[in-house]
Design an enzyme around this catalytic site. Structure first.
Site, PDB file in Angstrom:
ATOM      1  N   SER A 102       0.839  -1.189   0.000  1.00  0.00           N
ATOM      2  CA  SER A 102       0.000   0.000   0.000  1.00  0.00           C
ATOM      3  C   SER A 102       0.879   1.247   0.000  1.00  0.00           C
ATOM      4  O   SER A 102       1.706   1.434  -0.891  1.00  0.00           O
ATOM      5  CB  SER A 102      -0.967  -0.055   1.187  1.00  0.00           C
TER       6      SER A 102
ATOM      7  N   GLU B  35      -1.817  -2.653  -8.177  1.00  0.00           N
ATOM      8  CA  GLU B  35      -3.075  -2.826  -7.457  1.00  0.00           C
ATOM      9  C   GLU B  35      -3.419  -1.491  -6.822  1.00  0.00           C
ATOM     10  O   GLU B  35      -2.608  -0.568  -6.815  1.00  0.00           O
ATOM     11  CB  GLU B  35      -2.958  -3.936  -6.403  1.00  0.00           C
TER      12      GLU B  35
ATOM     13  N   HIS C  19      -4.666  -5.314  -1.549  1.00  0.00           N
ATOM     14  CA  HIS C  19      -5.688  -5.062  -0.529  1.00  0.00           C
ATOM     15  C   HIS C  19      -6.813  -6.090  -0.651  1.00  0.00           C
ATOM     16  O   HIS C  19      -7.930  -5.774  -1.037  1.00  0.00           O
ATOM     17  CB  HIS C  19      -6.260  -3.664  -0.683  1.00  0.00           C
TER      18      HIS C  19
END
Length: 312
Positions: free
Chosen positions: A119, A217, A282
């Site tokens: 992330s 992502e 995620h």
């Protein structure tokens, strides 16, 4: 630093290894931190949370303490010779704010060790590659709810840390499927799409993904924003010469059919294999993907086969 250069692999962990937990980005709920530390102890590791992990910034409550304190924790952990790995507690936002405060020369002198996160930690994956030349692990974080409750995520990270040869082939859950078919060879890199776009032009990111197997992502983004990030990477030339692309999760984004159409529109013209639904990022049961290791992507089979185990 180019995306065609394999990076230095840190040593794998062994039972009793000391691992430091840091919070380079957002604040960490104490109950989840304690649960994560207990899980690591169950793996026969010795985890230690750095002093500022519980902090919350006095003015910006989306940050885990001040930039200087977050940077100090990371540098202290990295430069401590008794620490074998540095694991991030969670993402959120803030890694970019503290990256310039790190003493990269001192960290390079400290030698290689394992680094794990995803992330917002994408900014540090790029920095560790460019400034330290190290393989890092895009994987679950210690205090993340999707890690604490999911055995597949735990098992895959644990295998990568202790027995990396057992996960040298990473297979998309359910076999994945090709957005664009084909096979490609390259060195893995990537992370969260919005962070890669935001990092362009900084001293801590590669000039391009040329020759790389790019993992992408994101989370909680509307389709037009994903379009913006991808278009920025295309217009800047950062995607020129990329060898292949692996697509992970798009959690809390718009309906996947809409996201998929955008991904096909923006990435299909590159003329390289694109594998989707690869199960990293995620999502529940997120797989751990090493960055900086050479390998082969088979978009038809939904496999990434590394030339060497992620860790030495």
């Amino acid at each position: 630093m180019t995306s065609t250069t394999p990076l230095t692999r840190p040593a794998r962990l062994t039972p009793g290894a000391r691992v430091a937990v840091v919070a380079p980005s957002g604040p960490v709920p104490d109950d989840r931190l304690q649960a994560g530390l207990d899980l690591l102890r169950g793996w026969d590791l010795e985890p230690v949370a750095l002093p500022h992990v519980p902090d919350v910034h006095g003015e910006f409550d989306y940050l885990a303490g001040t930039d200087a304190d977050r940077a100090a924790d990371l540098q202290r952990a990295w430069c401590d010779p008794s620490v074998d790995a540095v694991l991030c507690a969670r993402g959120g936002y803030g890694a970019q704010r503290m990256a310039d405060l790190l003493d990269w020369d001192a960290m390079r002198a400290a030698g290689p060790k394992v680094f794990v996160g995803y992330s917002d930690i994408t900014a540090l994956h790029e920095a560790f590659a460019v400034r330290l030349g190290l393989v890092t692990l895009h994987g679950p974080m210690v205090a993340a709810a999707d890690f604490l409750k999911n055995a597949r995520a735990q098992d895959h990270l644990r295998a990568t840390l202790f027995e990396p040869e057992t996960v040298r082939t990473i297979t998309a859950p359910g076999g994945g499927q090709p957005l664009v078919g084909g096979t490609a060879r390259g060195v893995t890199l990537g992370g969260c799409l919005c962070l890669l776009a935001a990092d362009l032009g900084t001293p801590h990111t590669r000039p391009s993904a040329r020759g790389g197997l790019l993992c992408l992502e994101d989370v909680g983004e509307e389709t037009y924003r994903l379009d913006r990030y991808l278009t920025q990477l295309l217009r800047s030339g950062w995607l020129d010469g990329v060898a292949g692309i692996l697509l992970g999760s798009w959690a809390e984004c718009d309906a996947y059919g809409e996201v998929r159409a955008l991904l096909a529109d923006r990435l299909g013209g590159l003329g390289v294999p694109v594998a989707e639904e690869f199960g990293f990022g995620h999502c529940d049961g997120a797989l751990t993907v090493p960055f900086g290791v050479a390998g082969e992507l088979d978009a038809y089979e939904g496999t990434l086969t590394l030339d060497l185990p992620a860790l030495a």
